[in-house]
Scaffold this active site. Structure first.
Site, PDB file in Angstrom:
ATOM      1  N   GLU A   1       0.822  -1.216   0.000  1.00  0.00           N
ATOM      2  CA  GLU A   1       0.000   0.000   0.000  1.00  0.00           C
ATOM      3  C   GLU A   1       0.852   1.260   0.000  1.00  0.00           C
ATOM      4  O   GLU A   1       1.333   1.696  -1.038  1.00  0.00           O
ATOM      5  CB  GLU A   1      -0.949  -0.028   1.215  1.00  0.00           C
ATOM      6  CG  GLU A   1      -2.052   1.013   1.128  1.00  0.00           C
ATOM      7  CD  GLU A   1      -3.027   0.898   2.290  1.00  0.00           C
ATOM      8  OE1 GLU A   1      -3.926   1.742   2.366  1.00  0.00           O
ATOM      9  OE2 GLU A   1      -2.890  -0.006   3.118  1.00  0.00           O
TER      10      GLU A   1
ATOM     11  N   GLU B   1      -7.088   9.181  22.282  1.00  0.00           N
ATOM     12  CA  GLU B   1      -6.675  10.295  21.424  1.00  0.00           C
ATOM     13  C   GLU B   1      -7.817  10.759  20.534  1.00  0.00           C
ATOM     14  O   GLU B   1      -8.059  11.969  20.398  1.00  0.00           O
ATOM     15  CB  GLU B   1      -5.458   9.891  20.588  1.00  0.00           C
ATOM     16  CG  GLU B   1      -4.179   9.795  21.416  1.00  0.00           C
ATOM     17  CD  GLU B   1      -2.968   9.303  20.643  1.00  0.00           C
ATOM     18  OE1 GLU B   1      -1.938   9.046  21.279  1.00  0.00           O
ATOM     19  OE2 GLU B   1      -3.050   9.161  19.402  1.00  0.00           O
TER      20      GLU B   1
ATOM     21  N   HIS C   1      15.387  25.847  35.103  1.00  0.00           N
ATOM     22  CA  HIS C   1      14.185  26.531  35.600  1.00  0.00           C
ATOM     23  C   HIS C   1      13.915  27.758  34.726  1.00  0.00           C
ATOM     24  O   HIS C   1      14.832  28.478  34.379  1.00  0.00           O
ATOM     25  CB  HIS C   1      14.410  26.981  37.046  1.00  0.00           C
ATOM     26  CG  HIS C   1      13.276  27.795  37.600  1.00  0.00           C
ATOM     27  ND1 HIS C   1      12.104  27.213  38.034  1.00  0.00           N
ATOM     28  CD2 HIS C   1      13.135  29.128  37.781  1.00  0.00           C
ATOM     29  CE1 HIS C   1      11.292  28.173  38.459  1.00  0.00           C
ATOM     30  NE2 HIS C   1      11.892  29.341  38.313  1.00  0.00           N
TER      31      HIS C   1
END
Length: 463
Positions: A34, A186, A442
């Site tokens: 495919e 999802e 940070h």
């Protein structure tokens, strides 16, 4: 022999195996019936992430005022445009793999591949013409497809699988999603976020059943906050598609419930593509429909190998790729390390995202470990607050005796990127104290990892 290696299937297992084999100096061909790139690139991982990105952009636009941005007029989703973008992304990735095949001098044999004799693959093209090719080594990487339940037969219109869900031409007003693994969750998140009323049905007591229970409960809370209807410990008994809408009979903890929906999406797992590829004729051993292999993906038939979703392991693209690399490196005479199936990351790309690696808290206890558990919530993260993504947490599980990291479980923004740190940590057998003393930048979401480790040892600063 025509080739050193023939790979049957060009998904993330097959094409990666082919490229690595070519890098190692082997003459390689790939059989594909495919799309080059297989399900992942064309009908799975990549196009779904494109749709989810569209959903995220829509969510941001809807809540622009929360970020100090004024948008006049209604913000509307355009499913057709989202699908068009998704298909474009998938097509681009498939073309990229075709370029890599040319770059690595890998031949493409277009058609359906079948083992017909020792070292022989017969390829049947679209016109029905057959041609045989030979190779010293044949790797089966034929993947899997959407599993169908007897009472949930897909008709492609009212009861659909994931492929149809990727290319619906009209947004349904309502949808029932059956199964809350990564695929089901999802799609449930995507369609709910763009305005479809979704009911998510899960047979097990929690969503995303392979994940830690606390993570699953947080995802359920986040979904319900979106107004999604969530039914756990429930099963779809039957679907009546005779009318304009689907009438879905769901058996719940409280009794039977009848839900009407425009579309039912079946996301109840996958079925390996092992039919008609010559396994029986050659005597390749299988167990419950999955091909049996050793640590280097050799079957019981010399020269025949198998990787990816047709094996009993986790059906994940990155696992198939890793298996393909180990397989061809062994074929080429190298000494590869076998895949460590205890250190495989899993990701679910909902919002909030979910990721994990290693043992859940329950499995660590069942295995007899005395454990230390550290959790750090996103509500205490400066970066998460600034991003408007305060739902979620990082949870780390350590062996109390030696400090070894046993498992990491995360839900929140960016956690599908952060889990790689945990995979490396487990690979290197890093202890909790070493993780605490590894300075994290940070402000970042990833600080939550350091803080969760510190929480396990009563050293956490920001809680």
């Amino acid at each position: 022999m025509n080739y050193d290696v023939i790979v049957v299937g060009s998904g993330p297992g097959g094409y990666v195996a082919a490229i690595r084999a070519s890098q190692l100096g082997l003459k390689v061909a790939v059989v594909e019936k495919e799309n080059i790139g297989g399900i992942c690139l064309n009908w799975g991982c990549i196009p779904t992430k494109s749709l989810l990105k569209s959903a995220q952009a829509f969510e941001y636009a809807k809540h622009a005022a929360d970020y100090g941005i004024s948008i006049e007029g209604d913000v509307k989703p355009d499913l057709a445009a989202m699908v068009k973008r998704s298909r474009g992304v998938a097509d681009g990735m498939s073309k990229g793999v075709q370029f890599l095949f040319k770059k690595n001098k890998i031949e493409q044999l277009l058609g359906f591949g079948k083992l017909t004799a020792k070292n022989t693959v017969e390829v049947t093209d679209d016109s029905g013409k057959k041609k045989a090719y030979t190779a010293k080594h044949i790797i089966l990487a034929t993947g899997a497809r959407s599993r169908e339940l007897p009472n949930l037969t897909q008709d492609g219109e009212k009861i659909i699988g994931y492929r149809k869900a990727l290319v619906l031409d009209k947004q349904p007003e309502s949808m029932v999603v059956v199964g809350s693994g990564a695929i089901g969750s999802e799609f449930a998140y995507f369609y709910q976020s763009i305005g479809t009323q979704v009911t998510l049905v899960e047979f097990m007591p929690t969503l995303v059943p392979n994940e830690d229970e606390e993570v699953a409960k947080q995802l359920e809370r986040s979904f319900k906050k979106m107004k999604m209807k969530v039914l756990t410990s429930s099963s779809v008994e039957k679907v009546d598609t005779s009318g304009k809408k689907c009438k879905v009979t769901v058996k719940t903890k409280k009794g039977e419930e009848l839900i009407e929906a425009d579309v039912v999406l079946s996301a109840v797992g996958i079925t390996p593509n092992t039919e008609g590829i010559g396994l029986e004729e050659l005597g390749v051993e299988t167990d419950k429909g999955r091909v049996k292999v050793d640590d280097f993906y050799r079957t019981n038939i010399e020269g025949v190998y198998a990787i990816g979703d047709i094996l009993a392991g986790p059906a994940l693209a990155h696992v198939a790729s890793a298996e393909g690399i180990v397989c061809v490196e062994k074929i080429a005479g190298l000494n590869p390390e076998p895949v460590d199936y205890g250190n495989i990351p899993g990701c679910t790309y909902t919002s909030p995202e979910v990721s994990s690696v290693g043992m859940t808290e329950a499995k660590a206890k069942d295995a007899g470990y005395e454990i230390k558990v550290g959790k750090f919530p996103y509500s205490a993260s400066g970066k998460a607050s600034a991003a408007g993504q305060k739902d979620g947490f990082v949870k780390l599980i350590f062996d109390a005796k030696y400090g070894e990291l046993l498992g990491a479980h995360m839900i929140g923004g960016n956690v599908t990127e952060m889990v790689a740190e945990m995979v490396v940590a487990k690979k290197l057998e890093i202890t909790g104290h070493e993780l605490i003393k590894s300075i994290h930048p940070h402000p970042t979401m990833s600080e939550a990892i350091m803080e969760a480790a510190a929480a396990a040892y009563d050293e956490v600063i920001h809680l």
